[in-house]
Structures are given as C-alpha cells and as structure tokens.
Design a protein around this motif. Structure first.
Motif, mmCIF file in Angstrom:
data_model
loop_
_atom_site.group_PDB
_atom_site.id
_atom_site.type_symbol
_atom_site.label_atom_id
_atom_site.label_comp_id
_atom_site.label_asym_id
_atom_site.label_seq_id
_atom_site.Cartn_x
_atom_site.Cartn_y
_atom_site.Cartn_z
ATOM 1 N N CYS A 24 -17.445 9.465 -2.478
ATOM 2 C CA CYS A 24 -18.007 8.477 -1.553
ATOM 3 C C CYS A 24 -16.938 7.994 -0.574
ATOM 4 O O CYS A 24 -17.179 7.939 0.636
ATOM 5 N N ALA A 25 -15.765 7.667 -1.081
ATOM 6 C CA ALA A 25 -14.677 7.185 -0.233
ATOM 7 C C ALA A 25 -14.275 8.239 0.791
ATOM 8 O O ALA A 25 -14.017 7.916 1.952
ATOM 9 N N SER A 26 -14.263 9.506 0.381
ATOM 10 C CA SER A 26 -13.886 10.574 1.307
ATOM 11 C C SER A 26 -14.906 10.736 2.428
ATOM 12 O O SER A 26 -14.596 11.269 3.481
ATOM 13 N N GLN A 27 -16.129 10.257 2.195
ATOM 14 C CA GLN A 27 -17.195 10.327 3.194
ATOM 15 C C GLN A 27 -17.402 8.986 3.896
ATOM 16 O O GLN A 27 -18.376 8.809 4.627
ATOM 17 N N ASP A 28 -16.492 8.051 3.637
ATOM 18 C CA ASP A 28 -16.532 6.719 4.253
ATOM 19 C C ASP A 28 -17.875 6.024 4.028
ATOM 20 O O ASP A 28 -18.483 5.483 4.946
ATOM 21 N N ILE A 29 -18.335 6.062 2.779
ATOM 22 C CA ILE A 29 -19.579 5.409 2.391
ATOM 23 C C ILE A 29 -19.350 4.810 1.001
ATOM 24 O O ILE A 29 -18.547 5.326 0.227
ATOM 25 N N THR A 30 -20.008 3.720 0.700
ATOM 26 C CA THR A 30 -19.823 3.110 -0.611
ATOM 27 C C THR A 30 -20.748 3.752 -1.644
ATOM 28 O O THR A 30 -21.796 4.325 -1.297
ATOM 29 N N GLN A 33 -24.198 2.327 -1.386
ATOM 30 C CA GLN A 33 -25.019 2.887 -0.304
ATOM 31 C C GLN A 33 -25.650 4.208 -0.731
ATOM 32 O O GLN A 33 -26.819 4.463 -0.445
#
Length: 59
Positions: A24-30, A33
C-alpha cells in the motif's frame, strides 16, 4: 444525514499485514483505503451495495 464511520477489526497474519502495508505504501495509498475499496467492490458484485454509488440510492 451523514453517518459516522464505524470501525472494523480484522485479524490477519503478521507477515501478511506487513507485506500488505508495504505494498500500500509503495502505491501511495493507505491500507484503510484499499480495504474500503475492496468492501465497495464486494458489495457491488453481490448486489448489496449501499451509499451514493448504489443503483437504488437517491441522487
């Protein structure tokens, strides 16, 4: 009337949680979400949608 969010507690293997949060962090999403999106998709797929995107919802 807007409803307050409700908390959902999910038990998951610690390694899967770590991998999920890293992805998730690598995709800039929590993670929250992603889980909310998965729930919306699951509800829609089973015709149990709710809220503004549900076909039976008022505009």
């Amino acid at each position: 009337m807007e409803q307050k969010p409700a908390r959902l507690t999910v038990l998951i293997d610690a390694e899967k949680k770590k991998a999920f949060e890293a992805l998730c962090a690598s995709q800039d999403i929590t993670a929250s979400q992603v889980v909310r999106q998965l729930i919306r998709e699951y509800l829609a797929r089973h015709g149990a949608g709710h809220g503004p995107h549900h076909p039976d919802a008022s505009p």
